[in-house]
Scaffold this motif. Structure first.
Motif, PDB file in Angstrom:
ATOM      1  N   MET A 413     -12.398  29.369   5.986  1.00 20.51           N
ATOM      2  CA  MET A 413     -11.840  29.841   4.728  1.00 20.51           C
ATOM      3  C   MET A 413     -12.911  30.263   3.727  1.00 20.51           C
ATOM      4  SD  MET A 413      -8.839  30.507   4.692  1.00 20.51           S
ATOM      5  CE  MET A 413      -8.563  30.894   2.973  1.00 20.51           C
ATOM      6  N   PRO A 414     -13.946  29.441   3.490  1.00 18.87           N
ATOM      7  CA  PRO A 414     -14.991  29.904   2.568  1.00 18.87           C
ATOM      8  C   PRO A 414     -15.628  31.210   3.012  1.00 18.87           C
ATOM      9  CG  PRO A 414     -15.309  27.590   3.026  1.00 18.87           C
ATOM     10  CD  PRO A 414     -14.214  28.050   3.916  1.00 18.87           C
ATOM     11  N   LYS A 415     -15.810  31.363   4.320  1.00 21.57           N
ATOM     12  CA  LYS A 415     -16.431  32.600   4.791  1.00 21.57           C
ATOM     13  C   LYS A 415     -15.550  33.794   4.488  1.00 21.57           C
ATOM     14  CE  LYS A 415     -17.475  31.338   9.070  1.00 21.57           C
ATOM     15  NZ  LYS A 415     -18.173  31.139  10.336  1.00 21.57           N
ATOM     16  N   ILE A 416     -14.225  33.647   4.713  1.00 25.24           N
ATOM     17  CA  ILE A 416     -13.314  34.762   4.432  1.00 25.24           C
ATOM     18  C   ILE A 416     -13.337  35.090   2.930  1.00 25.24           C
ATOM     19  CG2 ILE A 416     -10.892  35.435   4.422  1.00 25.24           C
ATOM     20  CD1 ILE A 416     -10.559  33.844   6.974  1.00 25.24           C
ATOM     21  N   LEU A 417     -13.316  34.025   2.132  1.00 25.05           N
ATOM     22  CA  LEU A 417     -13.307  34.210   0.681  1.00 25.05           C
ATOM     23  C   LEU A 417     -14.567  34.940   0.215  1.00 25.05           C
ATOM     24  CD1 LEU A 417     -11.409  33.340  -1.585  1.00 25.05           C
ATOM     25  CD2 LEU A 417     -12.916  31.414  -2.007  1.00 25.05           C
ATOM     26  N   ILE A 418     -15.728  34.479   0.731  1.00 20.38           N
ATOM     27  CA  ILE A 418     -17.001  35.078   0.309  1.00 20.38           C
ATOM     28  C   ILE A 418     -17.071  36.530   0.750  1.00 20.38           C
ATOM     29  CG2 ILE A 418     -19.451  35.048   0.862  1.00 20.38           C
ATOM     30  CD1 ILE A 418     -19.174  31.957   0.706  1.00 20.38           C
ATOM     31  N   THR A 419     -16.617  36.800   1.985  1.00 19.33           N
ATOM     32  CA  THR A 419     -16.651  38.186   2.452  1.00 19.33           C
ATOM     33  C   THR A 419     -15.753  39.059   1.595  1.00 19.33           C
ATOM     34  OG1 THR A 419     -16.504  37.033   4.557  1.00 19.33           O
ATOM     35  CG2 THR A 419     -16.877  39.366   4.625  1.00 19.33           C
ATOM     36  N   PHE A 420     -14.603  38.509   1.191  1.00 19.03           N
ATOM     37  CA  PHE A 420     -13.680  39.255   0.348  1.00 19.03           C
ATOM     38  C   PHE A 420     -14.331  39.606  -0.993  1.00 19.03           C
ATOM     39  CE2 PHE A 420      -9.927  39.394  -2.508  1.00 19.03           C
ATOM     40  CZ  PHE A 420      -9.308  40.469  -1.915  1.00 19.03           C
ATOM     41  N   VAL A 421     -14.991  38.596  -1.597  1.00 10.55           N
ATOM     42  CA  VAL A 421     -15.621  38.821  -2.901  1.00 10.55           C
ATOM     43  C   VAL A 421     -16.764  39.818  -2.773  1.00 10.55           C
ATOM     44  CG1 VAL A 421     -16.779  37.704  -4.819  1.00 10.55           C
ATOM     45  CG2 VAL A 421     -14.909  36.568  -3.707  1.00 10.55           C
ATOM     46  N   MET A 422     -17.544  39.702  -1.686  1.00  7.41           N
ATOM     47  CA  MET A 422     -18.615  40.671  -1.469  1.00  7.41           C
ATOM     48  C   MET A 422     -18.050  42.078  -1.318  1.00  7.41           C
ATOM     49  SD  MET A 422     -21.068  38.707   1.194  1.00  7.41           S
ATOM     50  CE  MET A 422     -22.188  40.015   1.589  1.00  7.41           C
ATOM     51  N   ALA A 423     -16.917  42.176  -0.667  1.00  7.65           N
ATOM     52  CA  ALA A 423     -16.299  43.490  -0.495  1.00  7.65           C
ATOM     53  C   ALA A 423     -15.899  44.072  -1.848  1.00  7.65           C
ATOM     54  CB  ALA A 423     -15.092  43.385   0.420  1.00  7.65           C
ATOM     55  N   ILE A 424     -15.398  43.207  -2.751  1.00  5.97           N
ATOM     56  CA  ILE A 424     -15.087  43.698  -4.096  1.00  5.97           C
ATOM     57  C   ILE A 424     -16.352  44.228  -4.765  1.00  5.97           C
ATOM     58  CG2 ILE A 424     -14.270  43.018  -6.379  1.00  5.97           C
ATOM     59  CD1 ILE A 424     -12.443  41.050  -5.055  1.00  5.97           C
ATOM     60  N   GLY A 425     -17.468  43.510  -4.563  1.00  2.18           N
ATOM     61  CA  GLY A 425     -18.728  43.968  -5.129  1.00  2.18           C
ATOM     62  C   GLY A 425     -19.126  45.319  -4.580  1.00  2.18           C
ATOM     63  N   MET A 426     -18.873  45.540  -3.286  1.00  2.57           N
ATOM     64  CA  MET A 426     -19.227  46.827  -2.706  1.00  2.57           C
ATOM     65  C   MET A 426     -18.294  47.924  -3.183  1.00  2.57           C
ATOM     66  SD  MET A 426     -20.704  45.959   0.998  1.00  2.57           S
ATOM     67  CE  MET A 426     -21.140  47.647   1.174  1.00  2.57           C
ATOM     68  N   ILE A 427     -17.099  47.538  -3.675  1.00  6.92           N
ATOM     69  CA  ILE A 427     -16.228  48.559  -4.277  1.00  6.92           C
ATOM     70  C   ILE A 427     -16.710  48.893  -5.692  1.00  6.92           C
ATOM     71  CG2 ILE A 427     -13.869  49.040  -5.032  1.00  6.92           C
ATOM     72  CD1 ILE A 427     -12.977  47.103  -2.816  1.00  6.92           C
ATOM     73  N   LEU A 428     -17.276  47.884  -6.395  1.00 10.17           N
ATOM     74  CA  LEU A 428     -17.738  48.146  -7.757  1.00 10.17           C
ATOM     75  C   LEU A 428     -18.990  49.008  -7.772  1.00 10.17           C
ATOM     76  CD1 LEU A 428     -17.272  44.658  -9.384  1.00 10.17           C
ATOM     77  CD2 LEU A 428     -16.093  46.736  -9.999  1.00 10.17           C
ATOM     78  N   THR A 429     -19.790  48.947  -6.695  1.00  8.64           N
ATOM     79  CA  THR A 429     -21.044  49.716  -6.688  1.00  8.64           C
ATOM     80  C   THR A 429     -20.816  51.220  -6.856  1.00  8.64           C
ATOM     81  OG1 THR A 429     -21.907  48.028  -5.215  1.00  8.64           O
ATOM     82  CG2 THR A 429     -23.204  49.991  -5.488  1.00  8.64           C
ATOM     83  N   PRO A 430     -19.915  51.860  -6.076  1.00 12.90           N
ATOM     84  CA  PRO A 430     -19.685  53.288  -6.295  1.00 12.90           C
ATOM     85  C   PRO A 430     -19.219  53.598  -7.699  1.00 12.90           C
ATOM     86  CG  PRO A 430     -18.624  52.614  -4.294  1.00 12.90           C
ATOM     87  CD  PRO A 430     -19.149  51.383  -4.926  1.00 12.90           C
ATOM     88  N   ILE A 431     -18.513  52.668  -8.347  1.00  9.72           N
ATOM     89  CA  ILE A 431     -17.989  52.959  -9.678  1.00  9.72           C
ATOM     90  C   ILE A 431     -19.139  53.241 -10.628  1.00  9.72           C
ATOM     91  CG2 ILE A 431     -16.726  52.014 -11.625  1.00  9.72           C
ATOM     92  CD1 ILE A 431     -14.978  50.532  -9.688  1.00  9.72           C
ATOM     93  N   TYR A 432     -20.149  52.338 -10.665  1.00  6.57           N
ATOM     94  CA  TYR A 432     -21.193  52.614 -11.646  1.00  6.57           C
ATOM     95  C   TYR A 432     -22.133  53.710 -11.177  1.00  6.57           C
ATOM     96  CZ  TYR A 432     -24.201  49.306  -9.083  1.00  6.57           C
ATOM     97  OH  TYR A 432     -24.921  48.652  -8.137  1.00  6.57           O
ATOM     98  N   SER A 433     -22.399  53.810  -9.860  1.00  6.79           N
ATOM     99  CA  SER A 433     -23.288  54.887  -9.395  1.00  6.79           C
ATOM    100  C   SER A 433     -22.700  56.243  -9.729  1.00  6.79           C
ATOM    101  CB  SER A 433     -23.475  54.821  -7.889  1.00  6.79           C
ATOM    102  OG  SER A 433     -24.179  53.698  -7.523  1.00  6.79           O
ATOM    103  N   LEU A 434     -21.427  56.432  -9.371  1.00 15.67           N
ATOM    104  CA  LEU A 434     -20.846  57.760  -9.534  1.00 15.67           C
ATOM    105  C   LEU A 434     -20.582  58.062 -11.002  1.00 15.67           C
ATOM    106  CD1 LEU A 434     -18.568  57.806  -6.436  1.00 15.67           C
ATOM    107  CD2 LEU A 434     -20.790  58.802  -6.756  1.00 15.67           C
ATOM    108  N   SER A 435     -20.257  57.032 -11.803  1.00 14.29           N
ATOM    109  CA  SER A 435     -20.042  57.327 -13.218  1.00 14.29           C
ATOM    110  C   SER A 435     -21.365  57.690 -13.872  1.00 14.29           C
ATOM    111  CB  SER A 435     -19.410  56.130 -13.922  1.00 14.29           C
ATOM    112  OG  SER A 435     -20.375  55.152 -14.170  1.00 14.29           O
TER     113      SER A 435
END
Length: 500
Positions: A413-435
């Protein structure tokens, strides 16, 4: 066993040759500049020659070892040696420093001192990556500090003294803890005091003592490779520094912290590291999210890139925290790849600042028409920064993901949770790069200033950018380039955890 002192020459040559800069003719920066670039290229060629012909890749032990008595009183020697772990960072240092001296062409004020400081930093970085003696590591670590402080406080922006003071307070405060840890380990290590890393790697300490040492080293390295909450010097420093200094800071200085974490905290103190590793992973995920969501709020272009590099360092921390060889390999690959990408982004920010003299994003706009080449390269490299497949960032972050998923140490469970949160971080990266690229290059804010005609990037800038861009693509397509250097060493470090 070769008896030619390759590493000593590689470490001492830049600062020794750099001190000759002051005997060059005073007027005209051309001589100084050419001399410095010549020294950097020579040093890079020397390093590659020594590593190609005198380094066996399949051997995880220390190679090119040298050991000269220095202070016999407490077994302090001039000990140098490299293995697969320090090979990548040393070559990265040579590469980025050469390009940064090439990028420092607009610097005309006190150019002799400037170039000397660049070469002194070069020596300190290579020395700290290749030292096999704890006190020597500390001395090289400190040698790094003074040039950066001077480069900041003399050639920085408007608030340069504030940011330089902040930098020196944070890093010198961290170095105090580093010194305490070094002396503690060296004097406690065995019956007679020793600072030799090979001997210390086979010592075992009481767990409580090991944790105390670990915390000391951790604070020092957490300031350098900014781990939240000790990261606040970084955006200020990057916002004010001249962009060639920024390339060195982001490309190499941050990597020294991550290297120290692997080299000292993981190799010397494995039990404490296995206690602390869940916290590493939690802090790393928090850092990815936090820095990626702070970045869009920055008005200053360089500060925005600085926060993005804090966010990418989170992946390195997670890779170090997941005690798997996949995760650690991914962290080392991310060290190299982020060194290239962030240096290129800071160079682009600096060159566009040289063109338009605007530091804030909300004043820019519509730059894609006057400077199309810079626009193209900026788009490509911000894509590389947001981990586009086929670029080096993608491979590194993917391997870190695999490392955390396959880790034996954590539950499902912690691994799934951490991977999920990291994935959110990887979604936020394009937001600031492209903006960021949208605010700079698109839009209708036409420059009706008198200097409405800028030159696009010249051959020197294109050369710097393309020679950073080629390794990024190369590592992205064939990551075994970098992984083959460190894979045996990583296996040796990780097996230390499970069979000790």
């Amino acid at each position: 066993m070769n008896y030619f002192p390759w590493l000593t020459i590689i470490v001492v040559f830049p600062i020794a040759a750099g001190s000759l800069i002051f005997f060059l003719p005073h007027r005209g920066n051309k001589v100084t500049r050419g001399y410095t670039i010549y020294i950097c290229v020579l040093e890079l060629l020397l390093t590659t020659y020594a590593f190609c012909y005198h380094f066996q890749l399949d051997d995880p032990l220390i190679q090119l070892a040298e050991d000269y008595k220095w202070i016999t009183f407490f077994d302090f020697d001039w000990r140098l040696g490299i293995d697969g772990l320090s090979l990548g960072p040393i070559l990265l240092t040579g590469f980025i420093t050469t390009l940064a001296t090439l990028a420092a062409r607009p610097v005309t004020r006190n150019s002799r001192l400037f170039h000397f400081l660049m070469l002194a930093m070069y020596s300190g970085q290579i020395g700290s990556f290749s030292s096999r003696d704890l006190l020597l590591f500390f001395i090289m670590w400190e040698l790094e500090l003074i040039p950066v402080y001077l480069l900041l406080s003399v050639w920085g922006g408007k608030k340069r003294l504030y940011s330089a003071t902040k930098f020196i307070l944070y890093t010198a405060g961290g170095s105090v803890f580093l010194l305490i840890g070094v002396l503690g380990i060296g004097l406690y290590g065995s019956n007679e005091p020793t600072l030799n890393l090979e001997i210390l790697a086979n010592q075992s300490y009481p767990v409580a003592l090991e944790i105390i040492f670990y915390i000391g080293f951790l604070i020092a390295f957490a300031v350098k490779s900014p781990i939240i909450p000790l990261h606040t010097w970084l955006p200020d420093t990057h916002g004010e520094a001249h962009y060639s200094t920024c390339m060195l800071l982001a490309g190499i200085l941050l990597k020294m912290g991550a290297y120290g974490l692997v080299r000292i905290n993981m190799e010397l103190l494995p039990r404490a590291h296995s206690i602390f590793s869940p916290w590493f992973i939690i802090v790393g995920t928090i850092q990815i999210i936090y820095a990626a969501s702070t970045s869009p709020g920055q008005r200053n272009l360089k500060k925005r890139i600085a926060y993005s590099s804090v966010s990418h360092m989170g992946f390195i921390i997670i890779g170090i925290g997941s005690i798997t060889d996949t995760g650690l390999n991914g962290a080392i690959l991310q060290i190299i790849s982020h060194g290239f990408i962030s240096a290129a982004l800071f160079f682009l920010a600096g060159t566009s600042y040289d063109r338009i003299r605007l530091a804030y994003l909300d004043e820019m706009g519509g730059l894609a028409i006057p400077i199309p080449k810079i626009f193209t390269l900026f788009s490509i490299l911000s894509m590389a920064s947001l981990a586009l497949p086929g670029m080096s960032g993608f491979v590194a972050e993917l391997i870190v993901f695999f490392g955390i998923i396959t880790s034996q140490k954590f539950f499902l469970m912690p691994k799934i949770l951490i991977t999920f949160v990291m994935a959110i971080g990887m979604i936020l990266t394009p937001i600031y790069s492209l903006s960021m690229s949208r605010q700079m290059f698109y839009g209708y804010k036409l420059f009706n200033a008198p200097n409405s005609y800028f030159f696009d990037s010249g051959p020197r800038e294109l050369f710097v950018l393309i020679s950073i861009f080629l390794p990024v693509i190369g590592i992205g397509i064939y990551p075994d380039f970098v992984l083959s250097l460190s894979v045996d060493k990583v296996e040796a470090i990780i097996s230390n955890f499970f069979y000790r």
